[in-house]
Design a protein around this motif. Structure first.
Motif, short mmCIF file in Angstrom:
data_model
loop_
_atom_site.label_atom_id
_atom_site.label_comp_id
_atom_site.label_asym_id
_atom_site.label_seq_id
_atom_site.Cartn_x
_atom_site.Cartn_y
_atom_site.Cartn_z
N VAL A 85 0.86 -1.18 0.00
CA VAL A 85 0.00 0.00 0.00
C VAL A 85 0.90 1.23 0.00
O VAL A 85 1.78 1.37 0.85
CB VAL A 85 -0.94 0.03 1.23
N ILE A 86 0.68 2.10 -0.97
CA ILE A 86 1.43 3.34 -1.07
C ILE A 86 0.46 4.48 -0.78
O ILE A 86 -0.61 4.55 -1.37
CB ILE A 86 2.03 3.51 -2.48
N THR A 87 0.82 5.34 0.16
CA THR A 87 -0.04 6.47 0.50
C THR A 87 0.76 7.77 0.38
O THR A 87 1.97 7.78 0.53
CB THR A 87 -0.58 6.37 1.94
N GLY A 88 0.04 8.83 0.10
CA GLY A 88 0.69 10.12 0.00
C GLY A 88 -0.33 11.25 0.08
O GLY A 88 -1.52 11.05 -0.14
N GLU A 89 0.14 12.41 0.44
CA GLU A 89 -0.70 13.60 0.53
C GLU A 89 0.05 14.79 -0.05
O GLU A 89 1.27 14.86 0.05
CB GLU A 89 -1.06 13.91 1.98
N ALA A 90 -0.69 15.70 -0.65
CA ALA A 90 -0.10 16.94 -1.17
C ALA A 90 -1.12 18.06 -1.03
O ALA A 90 -2.32 17.86 -1.21
CB ALA A 90 0.30 16.78 -2.62
N LEU B 160 -5.51 25.63 -1.41
CA LEU B 160 -6.47 25.61 -2.51
C LEU B 160 -6.89 24.19 -2.91
O LEU B 160 -8.06 23.93 -3.16
CB LEU B 160 -5.89 26.32 -3.73
N ILE B 161 -5.91 23.29 -2.96
CA ILE B 161 -6.18 21.92 -3.39
C ILE B 161 -5.49 20.96 -2.43
O ILE B 161 -4.32 21.12 -2.11
CB ILE B 161 -5.67 21.67 -4.82
N TYR B 162 -6.23 19.96 -1.98
CA TYR B 162 -5.68 18.92 -1.12
C TYR B 162 -5.84 17.59 -1.86
O TYR B 162 -6.94 17.22 -2.26
CB TYR B 162 -6.42 18.89 0.22
N LEU B 163 -4.75 16.86 -2.04
CA LEU B 163 -4.78 15.58 -2.72
C LEU B 163 -4.36 14.49 -1.75
O LEU B 163 -3.39 14.65 -1.01
CB LEU B 163 -3.81 15.58 -3.91
N ARG B 164 -5.08 13.39 -1.75
CA ARG B 164 -4.73 12.24 -0.93
C ARG B 164 -4.73 11.01 -1.84
O ARG B 164 -5.67 10.80 -2.59
CB ARG B 164 -5.73 12.05 0.19
N LEU B 165 -3.67 10.21 -1.76
CA LEU B 165 -3.50 9.08 -2.65
C LEU B 165 -3.31 7.81 -1.84
O LEU B 165 -2.48 7.77 -0.93
CB LEU B 165 -2.27 9.31 -3.54
N ASN B 166 -4.08 6.79 -2.15
CA ASN B 166 -3.92 5.46 -1.58
C ASN B 166 -3.91 4.48 -2.75
O ASN B 166 -4.89 4.38 -3.49
CB ASN B 166 -5.07 5.09 -0.65
N VAL B 167 -2.82 3.76 -2.91
CA VAL B 167 -2.68 2.81 -4.01
C VAL B 167 -2.35 1.44 -3.44
O VAL B 167 -1.47 1.32 -2.60
CB VAL B 167 -1.56 3.26 -4.99
#
Length: 65
Positions: free
Chosen positions: A28-33, A42-49
């Motif tokens: 599981v790869i997770t990340g936030e930006a 302005l923009i919040y990105l959350r990634l779960n792969v």
């Protein structure tokens, strides 16, 4: 049974061996930006792969068939 990395024997792994082990167990790869201007978010990105072989993610009942 999992052992700490220090207890594992020294062995050389190729990239193919490493990829095979990761796909068999799953990763599981997770990340936030956050993109902000002047301190305003302005923009919040959350990634779960999830990376895994399809056999690794199958239900236990489906594996018995």
């Amino acid at each position: 049974m999992t052992r700490p990395l220090a207890a594992l024997p020294d062995e050389e792994l190729s990239v193919l061996d490493l990829a095979d082990r990761l796909l068999n167990r799953g990763v599981v790869i997770t990340g936030e930006a956050t993109i902000s201007v002047a301190g305003v978010a302005l923009i919040y990105l959350r990634l779960n792969v999830l990376l895994a072989a399809t056999e690794s993610t199958a239900q236990p009942e489906a594996r018995k068939k």
